[in-house]
Design an enzyme around this catalytic site. Structure first.
Site: not given
Ligand code: AMP
Length: 279
Positions: A35, A37
């Site tokens: 959620e 993402h």
């Molecule tokens: P990742 O797939 O972990 O590299 O994350 C991709 C993007 O999703 C990054 O900009 C993260 O900061 C964002 N993201 C990951 N978890 C969350 C969350 N719980 N709430 C908001 N954005 C998130």
């Protein structure tokens, strides 16, 4: 929804969309979408006509002792989620597509990337900046959306964009949490039921700190030691807990509401979680 695996094909498509007057948004992810993402995709859609979601587990931001090989995948489901959220395109490159043999050029931010997660993970932000710079060149977005969940990452990317004149507006979207407060993360899948329960101490400690500040507390050391105590009692030992200036990430002695944040990373039994709160 379009699907691209070749950088040149995505670039051609995106430039064509821009020539047709479309505003392009980019949401970079490593997949295993949740959620958090999806909230970034929604935020990008509010600002753009066409949203591109990249799904790429970027090898250069993992150290050899980290979880690159174990990082969770669910590609077909991720693609369906992007489509359901109204993404216009997904980009699913292979490591070879992103890093041709002999790739030897890096993008490195050397100030904001040094402390906090950068101190524990010395090559991490160099990998992040390099892949994000490449994604900006490939997708040519007008806007890119990143999550506040990775607070230091957004600060580093904003600095890179400013310093290297990328014509991209960076939006920081709020942290999405499970109902009990745990910040959503693809890596939460590593948590056993017991570890997940005890991990609630991170968000609980930050929420209590937020309340203390709302009630007038301004002493950063007092807030930091209260957080340290709460998480340590649950076996989650802080790698760092710092009240910082929300833009420069410099540690603060006195909290300045509206311009401060608390950054927290904790470890337990080889697992590491991060969380933060804007004050
Ligand atoms: P990742 O797939 O972990 O590299 O994350 C991709 C993007 O999703 C990054 O900009 C993260 O900061 C964002 N993201 C990951 N978890 C969350 C969350 N719980 N709430 C908001 N954005 C998130």
């Amino acid at each position: 929804m379009e699907r691209f695996t070749a950088a040149a094909d995505l670039h051609t498509w995106s430039v064509g969309q821009k020539q047709a007057g479309m505003k392009i948004g980019l949401v970079p992810t490593m997949g295993y979408l949740h959620e958090g993402h999806l909230s970034l995709i929604r935020e990008a859609r509010r600002h753009c006509d066409k949203v591109i979601v990249s799904i790429f587990v970027n090898p250069t931001q993992f150290a050899p002792n980290e979880d690159y090989d174990a990082y969770p995948h669910k590609e077909a489901e991720d693609i369906a989620l992007c489509e359901a959220e109204g993404a216009a395109a997904v980009f699913l490159p292979t490591p070879e597509e992103m890093y041709p043999t002999g790739a030897s050029t890096w993008v490195e931010e050397v100030t904001l990337a040094k402390g906090y997660c950068g101190a524990q993970r010395p090559i991490h932000f160099r990998g992040v900046c390099t892949v994000v710079a490449k994604l900006f060149n490939i997708a040519a977005p007008d806007v890119a959306v990143f999550g506040q969940k990775d607070f230091q990452q957004v600060a580093v990317i904003r600095r890179m964009v400013r310093d290297l004149n990328f014509p991209v507006r960076i939006i920081r979207a709020p942290i999405i949490r499970d109902e009990d407060g745990l910040a959503k993360s693809s890596r939460n899948t590593y948590l056993s039921p017991d570890a997940r329960k005890s991990a609630l101490c991170l968000s609980r400690a930050l929420a209590a700190a937020g309340e203390a500040v709302a009630n007038g507390e301004r002493n950063a050391a007092v807030i930091e030691s209260a957080i340290r105590e709460t998480t340590t009692a649950e076996g989650w030992l802080p790698d760092y807990v710092n009240v910082v200036d929300s833009e420069t990430l410099m540690p603060l002695e006195t909290i300045c509401p509206g311009a401060s944040a608390i950054l927290l990373a904790c470890r337990k039994n080889g697992l590491r979680l991060i969380d933060n709160i804007l004050l």
